[in-house]
Design a protein around this motif. Structure first.
Motif: not given
Lengths: 457, 209
Positions: A68, A70-71, A98-103, B163-167, B172
């Motif tokens: 998770i 992604s950044d 890595g995919i962000n936690f929400w998706d 979307r990858s900026f959202q953790q 950010r």
């Protein structure tokens, strides 16, 4: 001539559409077989045809690993760690994603349902049992025995969540835990001893009243303590009061008196502020982008250990303390977390490589590094309780709470019962619904759900 | 940036696919007479009632069988088979084009294909422009499709990148907002540059006396 082209085109399109229809059906079928363990063999034959398989033998193997991050720092750290792993295992290539936690969950569940999931996946600890039951992930017992891998290094509460029918189906990656944070400066202002945080509910309510500051227009300037802020929930308060929402047989026990007491206590504390002042406070607090505790707007708050990381980052000068969450009958807190699972892709070679990566990622050295970067509560106790980290009294307190921590029960008939319970609490705190009636209704609701679930099984 | 190239490529293919196929199919529904035409049209409209979430998993499995996961094919090829809403849109527009035009062409000996390509397409620029904008926005902003079909970070689209900026524990916002604005610009430009076609369309449909 043109007419001919036209009819040929139509015919081609029609045939393609027909084909699409047929293979669409076939696709669905294999998906179902891949899911059910009974027909695994036919499923595996089908899936293997679709994928490009590496040659058997001692050749290099390529596996995919999804997580998770992604950044940010954790993404870079993950890439570094994987590069290091590949250096140690020259025959294994890891493709990370890595995919962000929400998706992440949408992507992972779709891919796993379609049999095109990664070989090693980060996943939600609390729902592991469903995947173990459906055969979507591998039982690790064989690997664990072969390498005499020591699962006792992990927090016991976490490794318990990895078990299903005598098998261990994953290894925990990291978790979190809730503690009470209190602002020592505020304590001094209110003539409270900053070394004596509240230990029980009466003290908590009393301190909360003393610590609350109202401004001229009777709005909340600083809130003492609110069960609506941070990460406290009815189930945890009920546990601390000797209550429970599900018994050992998975039957709902929402209407137990201990649960009601907890809810009534929440209401008493919350009612002192009033809905209006509280919503004004909330809209102000949400503009802060941080926890109201960091901004000094809340004197006490129950929140996850990540708040500590945030405090260090955004308010290093804040004079605060952490303490166990006040309780009436037994200390209680709760955790959620991530684990790594080897996805059942019907390929022993890739599974074995995934196991090597799994061991690497949960090893003390790597877990220490992850903690240093993210501040997360890693699940390997050798890392989480490493002397260099335990020198910090705040961290020591946080880790110590793992002893009393529990996970939310996973109830197949009602997987989101906790989210629904939060709404019940909201209706009591904000809309003035009678606590007793609210819990009785919730009990009936849960019973109906269970009944419906049993019937559909 | 790599994501931009990817997104432009996907969007371009999608728009071309949608324009060609939808108008082609719509022509058959609007101007050709064939048995069961109306029933098929109702079936077509029926597919619009299915929420995309319902078809998501079966479609995913289907594309997996074809070995199309981790390629752009699932994101673009479906557009080349038309989609119900666009076909409906184009059909309604074609219905307003007078029969006399196609009859005249037929008398002069042209095929149906020729009529579609040389008479209907040029006349329905406004509808095509609408269609192009719709497809463009849909493909450009599509998030769920790329999310489930693409596995290689190098192939990701802008929507995914954003979307990858959202953790889990925060976003950010500064980077997020700057990037969002940049991603939004092409849609705006697209809309304003095609706007004149909407107005032009009104005058185009008359028969010259």
């Amino acid at each position: 001539m043109k007419r001919k082209i036209w009819s040929v085109l139509t015919a081609v399109i029609l045939i393609l559409t027909l084909l699409a229809g047929c293979s669409g059906g076939a696709g669905e079928d294999t998906g179902n077989t891949a899911q059910s363990p009974a027909t695994n063999d036919s499923g595996s034959g089908q899936t293997n045809n679709g994928d490009a398989q590496p040659e058997p033998g001692n050749d290099p193997v390529t596996i995919s690993f999804w997580h998770i991050h992604s950044d940010g720092d954790m993404k870079d750290t993950m890439t570094e760690l994987l590069a290091d792993f590949m250096k140690q295992h020259p025959d294994i290539t890891v493709n990370e994603l890595g995919i962000n936690f929400w998706d992440y969950w949408t992507k992972l569940s779709t891919a796993m349902a379609g049999g095109s999931g990664p070989d090693l996946a980060m996943n939600d600890t609390s729902t592991l049992q469903t995947r173990a039951e459906s055969g979507a992930i591998l039982n690790l017992n064989e690997f664990i025995q072969r390498d005499s891998f020591n699962t006792e290094d992990f927090f016991p509460v976490l490794i318990d969540k990895m078990k299903y029918n005598d098998g261990i189906y994953g290894l925990p990656s990291d978790t979190d835990v809730r503690v009470l944070y209190y602002n020592k400066t505020a304590f001094r202002e209110a003539n409270l001893d900053p070394e004596k945080p509240p230990a029980n509910w009466d003290e908590l309510a009393e301190y909360a009243e003393k610590l609350t500051v109202l401004n001229d227009s009777n709005l909340i300037e600083r809130i003492g303590f609110s069960p609506a802020l941070g990460n406290i929930h009815l189930w945890m308060l009920a546990w601390a009061n000797g209550g429970d929402f599900w018994d050992d047989e998975g039957k709902p026990t929402y209407d137990r008196p201990e649960n009601l007491e907890a809810l009534q206590w929440m209401k008493t504390v919350q009612d002192k502020y009033g809905v209006k002042a509280m919503s004004a406070f909330n809209s102000q607090a949400s503009a802060l982008q941080h926890s109201p505790f960091i901004a000094g707007k809340a004197a006490m708050i129950v929140d996850v250990n990540n708040l500590y990381t945030d405090i260090k980052k955004y308010a290093p000068d804040l004079d605060f303390g952490v303490a166990p969450i006040p309780y009436t009958k037994q200390p209680a807190t709760w955790s959620a977390g991530f684990d790594y699972e080897i996805v059942n892709n019907h390929d022993d070679k890739r599974a074995a490589a995934a196991w090597e990566l799994l061991k690497y990622l949960t090893s003390p050295e790597v877990q220490k590094k992850i903690h240093q970067v993210s501040g997360s509560l890693v699940s390997n106790m050798k890392a989480a309780k490493a002397p260099e980290f335990m020198a910090d009294p705040v961290w020591e307190m946080i880790v110590g709470q793992m002893e009393h921590s529990r996970f939310i029960e996973y109830i197949p008939a009602s997987p989101s019962w906790h989210a629904e319970l939060d709404q019940v609490v909201q209706s009591v705190l904000n809309s003035g619904v009678d606590p007793q009636k609210a819990l009785q209704d919730a009990q009936k609701n849960a019973e109906t759900k269970l009944k419906n679930y049993v019937q559909t099984k | 940036m790599r994501y931009t190239v990817n997104t432009v490529w996907i969007t371009l293919l999608s728009v071309i696919g949608a324009l060609l196929s939808s108008s082609f199919i719509a022509y058959a529904f609007a101007k050709l007479k064939w048995p069961g035409r109306n029933i098929w049209f109702v079936v077509l409209l029926g597919t619009m009632m299915l929420p995309p979430q319902v078809t998501m998993i079966p479609l995913f499995l289907f594309f997996k069988q074809l070995g199309w996961i981790d390629t752009y094919l699932p994101l673009t090829v479906p557009y080349f088979f038309g989609s119900a809403f666009y076909i409906f849109l184009m059909r309604q527009f074609f219905m307003t084009i007078p029969k006399e035009l196609s009859e005249a062409a037929k008398i002069d000996g042209s095929t149906e294909f020729y009529i579609w390509w040389r008479i209907f397409i040029p006349l329905s620029k406004p509808a095509l422009a609408t269609l192009a904008i719709f497809t463009f926005m849909m493909a450009w902003n599509d998030f769920l499709g790329p999310l489930i079909y693409l596995n290689d970070p190098d192939q990701f689209t802008l929507a995914l990148g954003l979307r990858s900026f959202q953790q889990q524990y925060g976003t950010r916002w500064n980077v997020m907002m700057a990037a969002s604005l940049i991603v939004m610009l092409p849609t705006l430009v697209m809309f304003f540059s095609f706007q004149k076609y909407f107005i032009e369309g009104v005058t185009l449909t008359g028969v010259k006396g």
